[in-house]
Motif scaffolding. Sequence first.
Motif, PDB file in Angstrom:
ATOM      1  N   ALA A   1       0.830  -1.260   0.010  1.00 45.08           N
ATOM      2  CA  ALA A   1      -0.046  -0.073   0.031  1.00 45.08           C
ATOM      3  C   ALA A   1       0.883   1.275  -0.052  1.00 45.08           C
ATOM      4  CB  ALA A   1      -0.796   0.134   1.240  1.00 45.08           C
TER       5      ALA A   1
ATOM      6  N   GLU B   1      -6.962   5.530   8.529  1.00 48.92           N
ATOM      7  CA  GLU B   1      -7.029   5.970   7.212  1.00 48.92           C
ATOM      8  C   GLU B   1      -6.491   5.265   6.278  1.00 48.92           C
ATOM      9  OE1 GLU B   1      -7.010  11.032   7.587  1.00 48.92           O
ATOM     10  OE2 GLU B   1      -5.427   9.953   8.389  1.00 48.92           O
ATOM     11  N   PRO B   2      -6.770   5.528   5.041  1.00 50.39           N
ATOM     12  CA  PRO B   2      -6.124   4.631   3.913  1.00 50.39           C
ATOM     13  C   PRO B   2      -4.498   5.227   3.802  1.00 50.39           C
ATOM     14  CG  PRO B   2      -8.326   5.118   2.992  1.00 50.39           C
ATOM     15  CD  PRO B   2      -8.018   5.728   4.323  1.00 50.39           C
TER      16      PRO B   2
ATOM     17  N   SER C   1      -5.539   2.081   7.173  1.00 49.35           N
ATOM     18  CA  SER C   1      -6.594   1.007   6.748  1.00 49.35           C
ATOM     19  C   SER C   1      -6.130  -0.234   6.517  1.00 49.35           C
ATOM     20  CB  SER C   1      -7.513   1.448   5.738  1.00 49.35           C
ATOM     21  OG  SER C   1      -8.165   2.705   5.917  1.00 49.35           O
ATOM     22  N   GLU C   2      -4.891  -0.490   5.687  1.00 53.24           N
ATOM     23  CA  GLU C   2      -4.462  -1.507   5.163  1.00 53.24           C
ATOM     24  C   GLU C   2      -3.312  -2.157   6.151  1.00 53.24           C
ATOM     25  OE1 GLU C   2      -4.613   1.695   1.867  1.00 53.24           O
ATOM     26  OE2 GLU C   2      -4.196   1.580   3.981  1.00 53.24           O
TER      27      GLU C   2
END
Length: 335
Positions: free
Chosen positions: A40, A316-317, A210-211
């Motif tokens: 990510a 959050e991403p 988030s990842e």
Amino acid sequence: MTSFPHTRRLMQRGIDFLGTEYAVLCGAMSWVSERNLVSAISNAGGFGVIACGAMTPELLDAEITATKALTVKPFGVNLITMHPMLFDLIAVCARHKISHVVLAGGIPPKGSVEAIKDFGGKVLVFAPTLALAKKLLRSGADALVIEGSEAGGHIGPVATSVLAQEFLPELAEDHVVLVAGGIGHGDMIAAYLEMGASGVQLGTAFACASESIAHPLFKKAFFRANARDAVASVQVDPRLPVIPVRALKNKGTEEFTAKQREVAQLLDEGKVDMGEAQLQIEHFWAGALRRAVIDGDVENGSLMAGQSVGMVNTEEPVATIMQRLMDQSEAALAR
């Protein structure tokens, strides 16, 4: 794609070295910096780094393969210099043609830098003193990470801001130098870039993305914490040179003090040598960290976190975090 011209101009040497959109390296966090977070970060324009930690060569091989399935962007591998199978792990990196290898946890043993460079890999090292940094760079290291005591996990005794003032004027003109420790806002990135850094390394800022596979309770502990909650471990016995670890206060920090006493007694009794003693400490941390990150045992596990944890407030991403950091850096430099 937003260009961030001021930030990218100052990061250009780091960008060229890493082969990324931004010279933002992700700190290698055991159990956290695995295929999902690493890919990510690379996909968001940064440079993800697999935390090998105590992995066997077979596990590292599988992790690299899985990461390659999730990104075509560059990523690296962080290896602990005291790992008993270090050269086997380097061989795994060679087979996968890993572009960058970070050697952490101590002075690289003889032949390790050469083994990485032999397959075309770039070597990143850490150094607690300017003299050692110069020696490592003369000995073949391609880049240096200066990491201050504000960082999470294993730390040195000196603040990032002091290290930056000491190292950057001496080294930044001729070498790739990345700054790490306590960075949670783009204004700080801008400041170190203006001082001559080629880029930055962040860990805590990405730990709860988030990842990240970190347990929801682990992430919740981060969201509740402030800077004062991230404390450095205490050394119990001066004969046992344990590198301090910064983590959120809990029962696990007390258990580490007890573990040090136990290992020191084994040393006294001649039941282990110094190398084995240090490995036992490392295995303790690996297990304690797994309990917190994977199992969600936030009372007894190790909640390794830097002092910038107070700036981590929500999940959050990675791409959102990266965009915000670059926006903040660009705004600061534009001012």
